[in-house]
Design an enzyme around this catalytic site. Structure first.
Site, PDB file in Angstrom:
ATOM      1  N   SER A  15       0.826  -1.206   0.000  1.00 23.87           N
ATOM      2  CA  SER A  15       0.000   0.000   0.000  1.00 23.87           C
ATOM      3  C   SER A  15       0.860   1.256   0.000  1.00 23.87           C
ATOM      4  O   SER A  15       2.061   1.197   0.225  1.00 23.87           O
ATOM      5  CB  SER A  15      -0.877   0.020   1.244  1.00 23.87           C
ATOM      6  OG  SER A  15      -1.872  -0.956   1.154  1.00 23.87           O
ATOM      7  N   CYS A  16       0.178   2.360  -0.208  1.00 24.50           N
ATOM      8  CA  CYS A  16       0.786   3.686  -0.125  1.00 24.50           C
ATOM      9  C   CYS A  16       1.513   3.824   1.208  1.00 24.50           C
ATOM     10  O   CYS A  16       0.954   3.423   2.219  1.00 24.50           O
ATOM     11  CB  CYS A  16      -0.313   4.743  -0.230  1.00 24.50           C
ATOM     12  SG  CYS A  16       0.213   6.418   0.112  1.00 24.50           S
ATOM     13  N   PRO A  17       2.700   4.358   1.310  1.00 23.99           N
ATOM     14  CA  PRO A  17       3.477   4.983   0.234  1.00 23.99           C
ATOM     15  C   PRO A  17       4.536   4.065  -0.372  1.00 23.99           C
ATOM     16  O   PRO A  17       5.433   4.548  -1.044  1.00 23.99           O
ATOM     17  CB  PRO A  17       4.166   6.128   0.977  1.00 23.99           C
ATOM     18  CG  PRO A  17       4.511   5.519   2.308  1.00 23.99           C
ATOM     19  CD  PRO A  17       3.372   4.560   2.618  1.00 23.99           C
TER      20      PRO A  17
END
Lengths: 77, 166
Positions: A15-17
């Site tokens: 997932s982000c980041p």
């Protein structure tokens, strides 16, 4: 001249980041002019990777979606 | 207007991390690591409650008198012990949040913090807070910058394209 991919970043499932962080790490490891490919499944990377690429002054050679996987091919400048 | 200004990416970001809550620390670590990935010069100034996460995990209690020790038990040191500001529910809320993040492969803040250090993010502990809470430099995690004060933090902010207070 064919664009040979110097480094492939597998950020699938992350997932982000993380896709951007891994892309940056890969970009640091290659020479200017080299091509890196980033594979991600995080839907946010659809906008994150292109904006990072632009702001870094790199060139987006290709971006494609295949099922859940986004693939970006970028030339470091 | 937007057309004729140079579309320059920012090169400096300063974040004031004043909260020790998990829900604030997480975005702080996401933004600072991403800033570093953008090639920005990133500084995070940890002050007040934001200082507790910088204390090493194995340090259970900080402080040099009854009051500061009491404060430390209410604000346990280290990223892993950081609570949610709302609906922490004795740790159940925090646990659920971390479980959920794990399921979605969201990297926890302590790992993002380590990545920040590897990527050259400057982490500055607030000297005044250290004095106030009786936190010693040897209780802090390695790799941090020299303890600094408000003037240093403001000076850094004044030179930054992005300034955040989280």
């Amino acid at each position: 001249m064919a664009d040979e991919v110097t480094k492939v970043v597998d950020a699938k499932g992350l997932s982000c980041p993380m896709p951007v962080l891994l892309a940056k790490r890969a970009a640091d490891e290659v020479e200017a002019g080299n091509v890196i490919r980033i594979e991600a499944t995080d839907a946010g990377s659809k906008s994150d990777i292109p904006s990072w690429t632009r702001d870094m002054g790199y060139e987006m050679l290709e971006s494609e979606v295949e099922g859940p996987v986004y693939t970006f091919t970028i030339r470091k400048k | 207007m937007a057309e004729d200004t140079e579309d320059k990416s920012p090169d400096k970001m300063t974040i004031i991390a004043f909260s020790g809550d998990l829900d604030k620390l997480w975005p702080t670590m996401i933004l600072s690591s991403t800033g570093a990935a953008y090639g920005m010069d990133v500084t995070v100034f940890h002050t007040f409650w934001g200082l507790f996460p910088l204390v090493r995990d194995e340090v259970k209690i900080t402080g040099d008198n009854a009051m500061t020790k009491m404060l430390s038990t209410m604000n346990p040191p280290g990223f892993r012990r950081a609570k949610l500001s709302k609906l922490n529910m004795g740790g159940a809320g925090k646990w659920m949040m971390r479980q959920l993040a794990g399921q979605h492969n969201v990297v926890p803040p302590e790992e993002l913090f380590d990545m920040c250090l590897q990527m050259g993010v400057k982490i500055w502990p607030c000297q005044m807070t250290m004095d106030l809470l009786g936190i010693r430099a040897d209780q802090l995690r390695p790799g941090l910058g020299e303890p600094a004060g408000a003037a240093t933090a403001l000076s850094e902010m004044s030179r930054s394209d992005i300034q955040l207070f989280i």
